[in-house]
Design an enzyme around this catalytic site. Structure first.
Site, PDB file in Angstrom:
ATOM      1  N   CYS A 341      -3.122  -0.988   3.573  1.00  0.00           N
ATOM      2  CA  CYS A 341      -3.223  -2.090   2.621  1.00  0.00           C
ATOM      3  C   CYS A 341      -3.521  -1.568   1.215  1.00  0.00           C
ATOM      4  O   CYS A 341      -3.803  -2.346   0.308  1.00  0.00           O
ATOM      5  CB  CYS A 341      -4.293  -3.097   3.053  1.00  0.00           C
ATOM      6  SG  CYS A 341      -5.946  -2.401   3.211  1.00  0.00           S
ATOM      7  N   GLU A 375       1.286  -3.970   0.856  1.00  0.00           N
ATOM      8  CA  GLU A 375       1.060  -3.524   2.234  1.00  0.00           C
ATOM      9  C   GLU A 375       2.218  -2.616   2.632  1.00  0.00           C
ATOM     10  O   GLU A 375       3.373  -2.888   2.297  1.00  0.00           O
ATOM     11  CB  GLU A 375       1.008  -4.733   3.169  1.00  0.00           C
ATOM     12  CG  GLU A 375       0.485  -4.437   4.560  1.00  0.00           C
ATOM     13  CD  GLU A 375      -0.976  -4.779   4.723  1.00  0.00           C
ATOM     14  OE1 GLU A 375      -1.505  -4.558   5.819  1.00  0.00           O
ATOM     15  OE2 GLU A 375      -1.590  -5.272   3.748  1.00  0.00           O
TER      16      GLU A 375
END
Length: 388
Positions: A341, A375
């Protein structure tokens, strides 16, 4: 997507057309890694977010001569403050609707409104939701009666729930778990349904549309790999665990949060999966256990010598792995499945992982449209196999 809170609310920061947003993230990925991702997965540009953490904004609460006016609030953009909102088109429709409906009910309900500090919302794509009301007061039977009335007034479905939380206190109306179903394709089972239950208050993937694409990407990317057993660290409630278990002989999944591990077991049971073994271990404890440096009472019924791992999957927090010992341990596996992330922490980790592995596939997932958040996933293979 147009929003009259844009530029004030901190939920969004990109005012570009959606295609341009995706292109800018693809370019940013290239600037970090000096190569483009093999695949790019987009999200709906509205109605995509399944959870929200909101505070209470009270107008006129100091002037008793005026009626109380309530809004829910979110973080302000680039400020350490909060701003009242009347809608959020990023949220799944049922949650956006609650942002409008809940304040009106609270204005007319002193019992529910008094000392209410925050509201957390969780939903799935079947319009089921859990509303968590967080208080600075003791909750009693009168509060519970009013909360049940709220459940009925909102017309919540039978699989929805309301939770009241105060210091060392929790009152549950109906349920505290929510199940998201999704369809995945395996070579041996097309359009296979999996069901993932999440406990309110614990981590769950915020964008169910992207989550499904992310799981399918991992499945498709490893289909041709020679596969034995899978080790998964930071497994949470079993999001990846359940989806990938059918592809491996056995799965050993570790997580430090007890409640999350109980959800892995529940999810395995409801999906009729029996090849997952879970243990409550931190990352460093997992290394000690798997290197047989230390005996753990928590592993007394688990024989780690029964496992023969070909793959390791990690989905670390924003700080990444950021641990040389852990990264060197990961270097022992034939394949590394790294979900990130934060591309900056991923790049730091790759500096060590690239000594033993090479990136053979990569993807980006637009988990949060209208933000700069990126992401990504990388599939790495041990270098010596690439040279054979």
């Amino acid at each position: 997507m147009k929003c009259h809170h844009f530029g004030i609310c901190g939920g969004c920061s990109l005012e570009l057309e959606y295609d341009a947003q995706v292109e800018s993230k693809k370019q940013y990925f290239f600037e970090i890694f000096n190569f483009y991702p093999n695949e790019v997965f987009t999200s709906p540009d509205s109605g995509f977010r399944a959870r929200a953490e909101l505070r209470i904004h009270r107008h006129n609460h100091l002037d008793k001569s005026k009626p109380l006016k309530i809004n829910l609030s979110m973080n302000a953009l680039n400020k350490n403050s909060r701003i009242p909102i009347t809608s959020c088109k990023n949220l799944l429709p049922i949650l956006d609707q609650l942002i409008t409906e809940l304040p009106k009910i609270l204005e007319q309900s002193p019992i529910l409104e008094q000392k209410l500090y925050a509201i957390n919302l969780l939903a799935n794509t079947k319009n089921e939701c859990i509303i968590t009301l967080i208080y600075h007061k003791t909750l009693d039977s009168i509060w519970e009666e009013n909360a049940r009335e709220l459940f009925n007034t909102l017309g919540l479905s039978k699989n929805s729930g309301i939770i009241g939380i105060s210091k060392r206190q929790e009152i549950l109306i109906n349920t505290k778990t929510l199940t998201q179903s999704m369809t995945l394709n395996y070579p041996f089972a097309k359009n296979h349904q999996i069901h993932l239950s999440h406990l309110a208050g614990t981590f769950s993937q915020p964008n169910p549309f992207i989550n499904q694409k992310m799981l399918q990407y991992i499945i498709d990317s490893i289909l041709l790999h020679p596969k034995k057993d899978l080790l998964e660290l930071y497994c949470g409630s079993g999001n990846f665990t359940i989806a990938l278990a059918p592809l491996f002989k056995k799965v050993f999944a570790t997580e430090v949060v007890k409640t999350a591990l109980s959800m892995v077991s529940q999810n395995a049971k409801q999906n009729h999966i029996s090849n997952i073994t879970c243990a409550r271990l931190s990352g460093s404890e997992s290394i000690e256990a798997l290197n047989f440096k230390r005996d753990f009472f928590r592993l007394k019924n688990i024989d780690l010598k029964d496992f023969s791992f070909s793959h390791i999957l990690v989905d670390p927090p924003r700080s990444g792995i950021n641990d040389t010992e852990m990264l060197e341990f990961m270097g022992n596996f034939e394949y590394i499945l790294y979900i990130s992330c934060n591309v900056l922490s991923l790049k730091k980790d790759l500096a060590i992982l690239s000594k033993t592995h090479k990136v053979i596939h990569s993807a980006i997932f637009d988990q949060f449209p209208h933000t700069t958040h990126l992401e990504s996933a990388m599939i790495l293979q041990k270098l010596r196999h690439l040279d054979e």
